[in-house]
Design a protein around this motif. Structure first.
Motif, mmCIF file in Angstrom:
data_model
loop_
_atom_site.group_PDB
_atom_site.id
_atom_site.type_symbol
_atom_site.label_atom_id
_atom_site.label_comp_id
_atom_site.label_asym_id
_atom_site.label_seq_id
_atom_site.Cartn_x
_atom_site.Cartn_y
_atom_site.Cartn_z
ATOM 1 N N GLN A 1 -8.007 -0.511 2.759
ATOM 2 C CA GLN A 1 -8.892 -1.133 3.746
ATOM 3 C C GLN A 1 -10.232 -1.566 3.145
ATOM 4 O OE1 GLN A 1 -8.122 -2.109 6.713
ATOM 5 N NE2 GLN A 1 -6.206 -1.002 7.053
ATOM 6 N N ASN B 1 -8.872 3.476 7.925
ATOM 7 C CA ASN B 1 -8.297 2.320 8.629
ATOM 8 C C ASN B 1 -8.628 2.313 10.120
ATOM 9 O OD1 ASN B 1 -6.458 4.564 7.949
ATOM 10 N ND2 ASN B 1 -5.153 3.652 9.514
ATOM 11 N N SER C 1 -3.266 -3.260 -0.810
ATOM 12 C CA SER C 1 -2.177 -3.920 -0.085
ATOM 13 C C SER C 1 -2.549 -5.376 0.150
ATOM 14 C CB SER C 1 -1.974 -3.207 1.253
ATOM 15 O OG SER C 1 -1.120 -3.969 2.066
ATOM 16 N N GLU D 1 -2.152 1.144 12.098
ATOM 17 C CA GLU D 1 -2.149 0.775 10.679
ATOM 18 C C GLU D 1 -3.554 0.720 10.127
ATOM 19 O OE1 GLU D 1 0.952 -0.455 8.801
ATOM 20 O OE2 GLU D 1 1.280 1.193 10.171
ATOM 21 N N HIS E 1 -1.481 -7.680 2.240
ATOM 22 C CA HIS E 1 -1.596 -8.261 3.590
ATOM 23 C C HIS E 1 -2.850 -7.829 4.334
ATOM 24 C CE1 HIS E 1 -0.097 -4.963 6.357
ATOM 25 N NE2 HIS E 1 0.361 -4.490 5.218
ATOM 26 N N LYS E 2 -3.648 -6.971 3.711
ATOM 27 C CA LYS E 2 -4.933 -6.620 4.338
ATOM 28 C C LYS E 2 -6.045 -7.532 3.833
ATOM 29 C CE LYS E 2 -2.902 -2.812 5.926
ATOM 30 N NZ LYS E 2 -2.568 -2.507 7.289
ATOM 31 N N ASP F 1 -6.994 5.561 -1.940
ATOM 32 C CA ASP F 1 -6.312 4.538 -1.169
ATOM 33 C C ASP F 1 -7.394 3.565 -0.709
ATOM 34 O OD1 ASP F 1 -5.358 3.018 0.919
ATOM 35 O OD2 ASP F 1 -4.141 4.619 1.782
ATOM 36 N N GLY G 1 0.806 -1.221 0.000
ATOM 37 C CA GLY G 1 0.000 0.000 0.000
ATOM 38 C C GLY G 1 0.837 1.269 0.000
ATOM 39 N N THR G 2 1.876 1.285 0.803
ATOM 40 C CA THR G 2 2.685 2.503 0.909
ATOM 41 C C THR G 2 3.324 2.843 -0.442
ATOM 42 O OG1 THR G 2 3.115 2.034 3.227
ATOM 43 C CG2 THR G 2 4.635 3.562 2.144
ATOM 44 N N HIS H 1 -4.289 7.831 5.710
ATOM 45 C CA HIS H 1 -3.199 7.050 6.300
ATOM 46 C C HIS H 1 -1.890 7.824 6.072
ATOM 47 C CE1 HIS H 1 -0.220 3.784 6.550
ATOM 48 N NE2 HIS H 1 -1.088 3.198 7.356
HETATM 49 N N1 PLP Z 1 -3.287 2.820 3.495
HETATM 50 C C1 PLP Z 1 -4.077 2.391 4.480
HETATM 51 C C2 PLP Z 1 -5.472 2.929 4.597
HETATM 52 C C3 PLP Z 1 -3.609 1.444 5.393
HETATM 53 O O1 PLP Z 1 -4.400 1.032 6.384
HETATM 54 C C4 PLP Z 1 -2.274 0.968 5.258
HETATM 55 C C5 PLP Z 1 -1.716 0.021 6.235
HETATM 56 O O2 PLP Z 1 -2.124 -0.049 7.344
HETATM 57 C C6 PLP Z 1 -1.489 1.440 4.201
HETATM 58 C C7 PLP Z 1 -2.016 2.377 3.346
HETATM 59 C C8 PLP Z 1 -0.075 0.958 4.013
HETATM 60 O O3 PLP Z 1 -0.073 -0.341 3.441
HETATM 61 P P1 PLP Z 1 1.232 -1.276 3.526
HETATM 62 O O4 PLP Z 1 1.322 -1.761 4.917
HETATM 63 O O5 PLP Z 1 0.951 -2.385 2.552
HETATM 64 O O6 PLP Z 1 2.378 -0.445 3.093
#
Ligand code: PLP
Length: 405
Positions: A180, A152, A200, A405, A202-203, A177, A73-74, A101
């Motif tokens: 979530q 989130n 992302s 997170e 892992h979510k 984004d 996500g980042t 986020h």
């Molecule tokens: N955006 C949101 C809304 C998130 O909740 C998160 C992670 O908690 C991210 C971005 C970042 O994702 P990643 O952990 O895959 O970098």
């Protein structure tokens, strides 16, 4: 130990689904080649990436060549913001919200430091945006609007379809984004004019270290990582085949199960909220009750510290998150709850419970059994309260702030 935990922190990260793990395993062991190699051992893996792209595109309602695999996500958020502004020419204005986020917020502030104009839209006490303010903020100079699909911390869902149409009517690009939202609520890119969207892995029950940036055909975005030609020249670096295969499978599972799972998860979440509010005086749910992710409950227990609740929950094997973070002796409340104007006494005692398809009735029973006693015990010890003199310290903007997170 791991199988004993009552895991209600799924907005932080999720367990890899068994089916996803089985699918990815061979690409870590026997099929470990490089998909860009000329030889068959590596090159034959390319079709697995193509297949994962199709699985993701099917979930999102887009074309496979609009899917760019990233590290998460980042990276997707950062590429969207920096990549669009790098190509935006004379247009130097970026609009986001106060509740994004840090992956978006910090990147936006960084761009501001480098000369771009930044508008951060406020939210009301339920975490909702005023779309008139968005309309007013848009100018001819606006290159990009980046507004999250779902929050989130509170789970509040923004009206993304309406937002996208307002943004497009002013000829700016729109990024969301959706980290979530994906796998929790339906998202269809055929119906909604979104230009860029972040995911992302892992979510949604794929492993950490893989994600997606959806880029609508014809959208001009500069790559963040340059070097090799991978991902249509949009993201250099040897493909994370196992991660990509896993994310493809996770998208397929999300598509198959979303409707049914959401109903079940929502019922569990609603029961949890109802019983905790009944059993704990001075507790409230934060965020818009209607427009909310089905898996998220953000509850403030007034006059107690969220960290203390978390610690005691942890002792009985329950994992959740708090909306305030204890950093070097000072308590800094969440920027999201602060933006919503939630009173300090409530922000300090906020806990986020986030469920998943693996959450069971028994786990919810366990949280309902333990939480009221923990809150009661802490209140008895607390110097704060409706009948007590002390008040929690107001936050300082200078102190370091951790975020959930
Ligand atoms: N955006 C949101 C809304 C998130 O909740 C998160 C992670 O908690 C991210 C971005 C970042 O994702 P990643 O952990 O895959 O970098």
């Amino acid at each position: 130990m791991a199988d004993k935990v009552v895991y209600l922190d799924n907005n932080a990260t999720t367990r890899v689904a068994e089916e996803v793990f089985e699918e990815m395993k061979p690409y870590l062991t026997e099929n470990y080649g490089n998909a860009s190699s000329m030889h068959k051992f590596g090159g034959r893996l390319r079709h697995k990436i193509d297949h994962a792209r199709q699985q993701a595109a099917a979930l999102l309602g887009c074309e496979p060549d609009e899917i760019i695999f990233t590290s998460g996500g980042t990276e997707s958020d950062t590429t969207a913001l920096r990549g669009v502004l790098e190509r935006s020419g004379q247009k130097q204005h970026l609009i986001t919200t106060r509740v994004e986020h840090p992956a978006v917020r910090t990147t936006a502030k960084h761009l501001q430091k480098h000369g771009y104009r930044l508008t951060e839209l406020p939210v009301d006490r339920y975490g909702r945006l005023d779309l008139d303010q968005l309309t007013k903020a848009l100018t001819e100079d606006t290159a990009l609007v980046s507004i999250m699909f779902a929050n989130n911390e509170t789970g509040v869902i923004f009206p993304i379809d309406k937002i996208a149409r307002i943004v497009k009517s002013k000829e700016a690009l729109f990024h969301t984004d959706a980290v979530q939202a994906i796998g929790k609520v339906p998202v269809n890119l055929k119906d909604t004019p979104i230009d860029l969207l972040s995911i992302s892995g892992h979510k949604l029950h794929a492993p950490k270290g893989v994600g997606i940036l959806y880029v609508r055909r014809g959208t001009s975005v500069a790559p963040l990582l340059v070097g090799g030609h991978q991902e249509f020249g949009m993201r250099a670096g040897t493909e994370n085949i196992a991660g990509i295969v896993a994310l493809g499978k996770a998208c397929e599972l999300a598509q198959q199960n979303l409707a049914e799972e959401n109903q079940r998860v929502r019922a569990l979440r609603d029961r949890l909220e109802k019983e905790l509010l009944q059993k704990c005086p001075d507790a409230r749910v934060n965020g818009d009750i209607e427009a909310r992710l089905p898996n998220t409950a953000n509850i403030s227990f007034e006059y107690v510290e969220g960290e203390a609740i978390l610690l005691l929950l942890d002792q009985v094997g329950i994992a959740a998150s708090s909306g305030s973070a204890c950093t070097s002796g000072s308590l800094e409340p969440s920027h999201v709850l602060r933006a919503m104007g939630i009173p300090f006494t409530a922000v300090h005692g906020s806990i986020r419970f986030s469920l998943s398809r693996y959450t069971t009735d028994k786990e919810i029973d366990c949280v309902i059994e333990h939480t009221p006693g923990i809150v009661k015990r802490l209140r008895e010890l607390s110097p704060f309260g409706p009948d007590k003199d002390a008040a929690p310290a107001a936050p300082s903007d200078r102190a370091p702030q951790l975020t959930i997170e």
